[in-house]
Enzyme design. Structure first.
Site, PDB file in Angstrom:
ATOM      1  N   ASP A  18       0.701  -1.343  -0.011  1.00  0.00           N
ATOM      2  CA  ASP A  18      -0.122  -0.064  -0.026  1.00  0.00           C
ATOM      3  C   ASP A  18       0.891   1.356   0.015  1.00  0.00           C
ATOM      4  O   ASP A  18       1.810   1.302   0.899  1.00  0.00           O
ATOM      5  CB  ASP A  18      -0.911  -0.116   1.244  1.00  0.00           C
ATOM      6  CG  ASP A  18      -2.005   1.196   1.239  1.00  0.00           C
ATOM      7  OD1 ASP A  18      -2.958   1.014   1.960  1.00  0.00           O
ATOM      8  OD2 ASP A  18      -1.617   2.136   0.799  1.00  0.00           O
ATOM      9  N   ASP A 112      -4.146   2.211  -4.846  1.00  0.00           N
ATOM     10  CA  ASP A 112      -2.668   2.325  -4.327  1.00  0.00           C
ATOM     11  C   ASP A 112      -2.574   1.038  -3.620  1.00  0.00           C
ATOM     12  O   ASP A 112      -1.472   1.241  -2.905  1.00  0.00           O
ATOM     13  CB  ASP A 112      -2.426   3.690  -3.401  1.00  0.00           C
ATOM     14  CG  ASP A 112      -2.906   3.574  -2.149  1.00  0.00           C
ATOM     15  OD1 ASP A 112      -4.012   2.651  -1.908  1.00  0.00           O
ATOM     16  OD2 ASP A 112      -2.257   3.978  -1.347  1.00  0.00           O
ATOM     17  N   GLU A 113      -3.287   0.122  -3.629  1.00  0.00           N
ATOM     18  CA  GLU A 113      -2.955  -1.239  -2.917  1.00  0.00           C
ATOM     19  C   GLU A 113      -3.227  -2.564  -3.856  1.00  0.00           C
ATOM     20  O   GLU A 113      -4.022  -2.734  -4.615  1.00  0.00           O
ATOM     21  CB  GLU A 113      -3.518  -1.235  -1.486  1.00  0.00           C
ATOM     22  CG  GLU A 113      -5.023  -1.299  -1.625  1.00  0.00           C
ATOM     23  CD  GLU A 113      -5.711  -1.144  -0.197  1.00  0.00           C
ATOM     24  OE1 GLU A 113      -5.491  -1.977   0.864  1.00  0.00           O
ATOM     25  OE2 GLU A 113      -6.535  -0.380  -0.276  1.00  0.00           O
TER      26      GLU A 113
HETATM   27  N1  DCP Z   1      -8.898   8.172  -0.753  1.00  0.00           N
HETATM   28  C1  DCP Z   1     -10.061   9.141  -0.562  1.00  0.00           C
HETATM   29  N2  DCP Z   1     -10.724   8.968   0.246  1.00  0.00           N
HETATM   30  C2  DCP Z   1     -10.748   8.313   1.333  1.00  0.00           C
HETATM   31  C3  DCP Z   1      -9.785   7.451   1.394  1.00  0.00           C
HETATM   32  C4  DCP Z   1      -8.540   7.327   0.469  1.00  0.00           C
HETATM   33  O1  DCP Z   1     -10.043   9.600  -1.959  1.00  0.00           O
HETATM   34  N3  DCP Z   1     -11.997   8.348   2.351  1.00  0.00           N
HETATM   35  C5  DCP Z   1      -7.892   8.279  -1.755  1.00  0.00           C
HETATM   36  C6  DCP Z   1      -6.595   9.097  -1.340  1.00  0.00           C
HETATM   37  C7  DCP Z   1      -5.573   8.439  -0.900  1.00  0.00           C
HETATM   38  C8  DCP Z   1      -5.908   7.288  -1.678  1.00  0.00           C
HETATM   39  O2  DCP Z   1      -7.013   6.906  -1.722  1.00  0.00           O
HETATM   40  O3  DCP Z   1      -4.463   8.908  -1.098  1.00  0.00           O
HETATM   41  C9  DCP Z   1      -5.047   5.837  -1.252  1.00  0.00           C
HETATM   42  O4  DCP Z   1      -6.132   5.654   0.111  1.00  0.00           O
HETATM   43  P1  DCP Z   1      -5.057   4.887   1.174  1.00  0.00           P
HETATM   44  O5  DCP Z   1      -6.237   4.703   2.435  1.00  0.00           O
HETATM   45  O6  DCP Z   1      -4.179   4.104   1.041  1.00  0.00           O
HETATM   46  O7  DCP Z   1      -4.485   6.318   1.939  1.00  0.00           O
HETATM   47  P2  DCP Z   1      -3.010   6.970   1.764  1.00  0.00           P
HETATM   48  O8  DCP Z   1      -2.168   6.264   0.563  1.00  0.00           O
HETATM   49  O9  DCP Z   1      -3.376   8.553   1.163  1.00  0.00           O
HETATM   50  O10 DCP Z   1      -2.414   6.870   3.096  1.00  0.00           O
HETATM   51  P3  DCP Z   1      -1.696   5.495   3.723  1.00  0.00           P
HETATM   52  O11 DCP Z   1      -2.034   4.617   2.999  1.00  0.00           O
HETATM   53  O12 DCP Z   1      -0.414   5.945   4.034  1.00  0.00           O
HETATM   54  O13 DCP Z   1      -2.417   5.759   5.213  1.00  0.00           O
HETATM   55 MG    MG Z   2      -2.255   4.016   0.731  1.00  0.00          MG
END
Ligand code: DCP
Ligand code: MG
Length: 392
Positions: A18, A112-113
């Site tokens: 991720d 992203d995962e």
């Molecule tokens: N995303 C979104 N709304 C949400 C959750 C996520 O639009 N409620 C989008 C923005 C994030 C992307 O999806 O950048 C990936 O989600 P992640 O939950 O993996 O979050 P991040 O990658 O931003 O942070 P991390 O994985 O480090 O916690």
């Molecule tokens: Mg992420």
């Protein structure tokens, strides 16, 4: 006697990869002045919602799904950006292609995962943890993005491990450690337990996964229903035998609201329709997919219920597209029957292969099961009511 390990031949090795603060890190590649600063990406209007925040901004309590207005209060010094979903999709595609160099069995679950089956690759790559670091290095070198990797004997354990790996790290939990790794964690850490189930469990005085694993099954089944009770209890023990790809066909992502008192005022319905469209749009974009159309659901005061659906001119994932389509449907439906409304719902439909091909994986069309995996993640994240399933 031979000294050979007796479980390792059965234990699967699953990686859950991720990206860290994905949207922010993707933006930083284009604009290095954002590096090291608090950055918040999401809706920047008065009713906007945070998509993600950089780790610098998270220190102030800013997080995904929070109202941007609240984020601004917590962290006024942050840089607020709308975001660029075409960029994220392009980067996502490259990210998945890097992962495919390490395993023939890569299952993307959101933008992203992804899960990778790395079982039996030790001979190829060496120590499991080293392989994870090689993958993280490849992603860092080729895309400039930090990635975290959770390793476990199942998708479930790997996914929860990732939370312990973040940011920019690796965390491995072996089969025999899974139950004790889960035991002290709050129940909400278990994918699949959303706010609703969490509240139900709290009433039963169950707050940790260890308590859930040990709870008497009778009251649990009465509170959650037998199937869900058995399912979450098994998972609370760290047991998950689900194959990397599951055969469930996802049809739509939806959100709905029941009003406290029935509503007939256009302006109020429009406001709610907008917020429902945004919620659905967020989940859709997070899945990395596009939809072919949208639909609305209306339940009137007498409980009669209708749904109306409309196909987009071209597949899309924007809030405005969803809202405009839903709004047209609402106006038409209200012209036909102006009664007060008890429940309003919005969903996006047609998240099948063709819509997916246009987005996440142009060269490697996403199968329906990949799509369902993506939706599974959303369901874990946002609660099962967010997703509806079609039959296989
Ligand atoms: N995303 C979104 N709304 C949400 C959750 C996520 O639009 N409620 C989008 C923005 C994030 C992307 O999806 O950048 C990936 O989600 P992640 O939950 O993996 O979050 P991040 O990658 O931003 O942070 P991390 O994985 O480090 O916690
Ligand atoms: Mg992420």
């Amino acid at each position: 006697m031979s000294g050979e390990p007796n479980t390792s031949d059965k234990e699967r090795v699953i990686f859950h990869v991720d990206l860290d603060a994905f949207y922010v890190e993707a933006e930083r590649q284009n604009d290095p002045s954002l590096i090291g600063k608090p950055v918040v990406i999401g809706g920047i209007g008065p009713r906007g919602v945070v998509a993600t925040a950089s780790y610098e901004a998270r220190k102030f309590g800013v997080h995904s799904a929070m109202a941007t207005a609240v984020a601004r209060r917590l962290c006024p010094q942050a840089i607020y950006l709308r975001g660029n979903h075409d960029l994220y999709r392009t980067v996502s595609k490259k990210f998945m292609n890097i992962l495919r160099e390490y395993s023939p069995n890569v299952v993307p679950v959101s933008v992203d995962e992804a899960y990778l089956d790395m079982t039996g690759t030790e001979r190829l790559y060496g120590e499991t943890i080293d392989t994870a670091d090689q993958i993280r290095k490849a992603v860092r070198d080729q895309l400039g993005l930090p990635a975290s990797i959770g390793i476990g004997p199942s998708k479930l354990v790997a996914k929860v491990s990732t939370e312990h790996a973040k940011p920019d790290g690796v965390f491995q939990v072996r089969l025999q450690e899974a139950e004790s790794f889960f035991a002290p964690q709050p129940v909400r850490n278990l994918p699949g337990i959303g706010p609703k189930t969490g509240a139900t469990l709290a009433k039963l005085e169950i707050s940790t996964l260890g308590q859930l694993a040990a709870a008497p099954v009778g009251p649990l089944r009465r509170a959650l229903g037998p199937n869900h009770a058995d399912y979450v209890q098994r998972r609370a023990k760290g047991i998950d035998n689900a194959p990397l790809k599951e055969r469930v066909k996802a049809k739509s992502i939806s959100a709905e609201t029941t009003f406290e008192t029935d509503v007939s005022r256009h302006s109020e319905l429009e406001k709610v329709l907008k917020s429902l469209s945004e919620r659905v749009g967020t989940r859709l974009r997070k899945s990395g997919l596009r939809a072919r159309g949208a639909s609305i659901k209306l339940r009137y005061g007498d409980f009669s219920t209708i749904t109306r659906q409309r196909t987009f001119v071209a597949p899309g994932d924007g809030d405005q597209l969803i809202y405009d389509t839903a709004h047209t449907l609402l106006v038409t439906a209200m012209r036909a029957r102006g009664d007060a409304i008890r429940l309003l719902g919005v969903s996006v439909t047609g998240l099948g292969e063709q819509a997916a091909q246009l987005s996440l994986l142009d060269q490697n069309p996403m199968s329906d099961s990949d799509t369902s995996e993506a939706l599974d993640t959303i369901r874990e994240r946002f609660g099962s009511e967010a997703i509806s399933w079609g039959s296989v």
